[in-house]
Design an enzyme around this catalytic site. Sequence first.
Site, short mmCIF file in Angstrom:
data_model
loop_
_atom_site.label_atom_id
_atom_site.label_comp_id
_atom_site.label_asym_id
_atom_site.label_seq_id
_atom_site.Cartn_x
_atom_site.Cartn_y
_atom_site.Cartn_z
N SER A 77 4.32 24.22 -20.46
CA SER A 77 4.09 22.88 -21.00
C SER A 77 3.09 22.88 -22.14
O SER A 77 3.19 22.07 -23.06
CB SER A 77 3.59 21.95 -19.88
OG SER A 77 4.58 21.77 -18.89
N GLU A 98 -9.21 23.58 -13.29
CA GLU A 98 -9.70 23.34 -14.66
C GLU A 98 -11.21 23.51 -14.77
O GLU A 98 -11.73 23.94 -15.80
CB GLU A 98 -9.30 21.93 -15.12
CG GLU A 98 -7.82 21.72 -15.33
CD GLU A 98 -7.06 21.44 -14.04
OE1 GLU A 98 -7.71 21.25 -12.98
OE2 GLU A 98 -5.82 21.42 -14.09
N PHE A 123 -6.62 16.50 -17.62
CA PHE A 123 -7.32 17.45 -16.75
C PHE A 123 -8.42 18.22 -17.49
O PHE A 123 -9.44 18.59 -16.91
CB PHE A 123 -6.33 18.46 -16.16
CG PHE A 123 -5.21 17.83 -15.39
CD1 PHE A 123 -5.44 16.81 -14.48
CD2 PHE A 123 -3.89 18.24 -15.59
CE1 PHE A 123 -4.41 16.21 -13.78
CE2 PHE A 123 -2.85 17.64 -14.89
CZ PHE A 123 -3.11 16.63 -13.97
N HIS A 149 -0.39 16.70 -24.01
CA HIS A 149 0.15 15.51 -23.34
C HIS A 149 -0.83 14.34 -23.39
O HIS A 149 -0.93 13.55 -22.46
CB HIS A 149 0.54 15.83 -21.91
CG HIS A 149 1.70 16.78 -21.78
ND1 HIS A 149 1.70 18.02 -22.37
CD2 HIS A 149 2.87 16.69 -21.13
CE1 HIS A 149 2.83 18.65 -22.10
NE2 HIS A 149 3.57 17.85 -21.35
N ASP A 157 5.46 10.58 -16.07
CA ASP A 157 4.38 11.02 -15.18
C ASP A 157 3.38 9.90 -14.89
O ASP A 157 2.57 10.02 -13.96
CB ASP A 157 3.65 12.22 -15.79
CG ASP A 157 4.51 13.47 -15.80
OD1 ASP A 157 5.50 13.49 -15.04
OD2 ASP A 157 4.22 14.39 -16.56
N ARG A 207 2.97 15.58 -26.37
CA ARG A 207 4.11 16.25 -25.76
C ARG A 207 5.39 16.12 -26.59
O ARG A 207 6.11 17.09 -26.81
CB ARG A 207 4.39 15.67 -24.38
CG ARG A 207 5.52 16.38 -23.65
CD ARG A 207 5.98 15.63 -22.41
NE ARG A 207 6.72 14.42 -22.75
CZ ARG A 207 7.36 13.66 -21.87
NH1 ARG A 207 7.33 13.99 -20.60
NH2 ARG A 207 8.00 12.57 -22.25
#
Length: 359
Positions: A77, A98, A123, A149, A157, A207
Amino acid sequence: MCQCQNKRQTLALWHIHAARSTEGGSKIVNSDAYLVKPLFSPDIERAATRDGYGEAILELGKDDPRIVVLCADLAESTRTLAFAKKFPERFIEVGVAEQNMAGIAAGLALEGKIPFMSSFAVFSPGRNWDQVRVSICYSKANVKIAGSHAGLQTGGDGATHQALEDIAITRCLPNMVVLAPCDALETKKAVFAAARHNGPVYIRLARDKTPVFTTLETPFKIGKAVMLSAGSDVTIIACGTMVYPSLEASKALLDEGISVQVVNNSSIKPIDISMIISAARDTGAVVTVEEHQIYGGLGSAVAEVLAANLPVPQEMVAVKDMFGESGEPKELWQKYGLTVENIIAHVKRAIARKKAQNG
């Protein structure tokens, strides 16, 4: 020099650029920005900024053995998978951790490496903000943070994965550079510049695919904005995914006789103070556009500059202090007002406020 003289100079500049850049029916492009031609073609190339990130770190890895990439279980990703396959000895998969990734990256940097840590922006630098603050920024560790993203484009999501606060929480950190590139090609330039910069850098990535409208010749430098079109009535200052819609809005407004200056402000911190002051002086009104919360992002950064130097009417196109939700990216942009039509409405509101202020 009076405002009318400044405006005449701007208009003269505008006509010079328009004469030099007639392309595909558009006369709005500043030729010194070296944008693609035709700028508004329906067949314009599209790519995601995260793709530009993946390509850039792969190229960097070939030339510099100090480049190390870390990822938190999102290699495909974040587009770090190609680097992992090419340089497995310099790729660290930390798993869903993370906070640990930030600590490891800081340690590697203090030992002379140039670590690029990669995850979703919600994150990193979201979940691991304390480690970014203390382990990386406080120690001035030479760590690069890629937050993919970001914005609403994570779509299905939902709110838990849509980073709309990442610019705010990074630009408040001492020693941190914050970049929000406008397309995949500028992302590569931003990554190369981040590698050359000695200190923490946050790079905001998206993204979904968006138009690639800059070229290899388009200027990019940390701390500098680029004027994409010259205008005299209002200035749009945009970053990231919202720069191209701002250009589309300026084209539509030109058809109504409204001259708009569009500035690509991909360096949120340090910000180009001289460009913002010059734009405010030339047009007397500013509209900021970003895929981010209205508080703490590009609009706030520009407002800080204007308040301290040259206050003018400012309108902000951004998410209005709300969480996102699940949906298709286009649907979310429509719901949250990140549209060409809403940019146009804010431009007209800024001009009306300027006229009211000037009597």
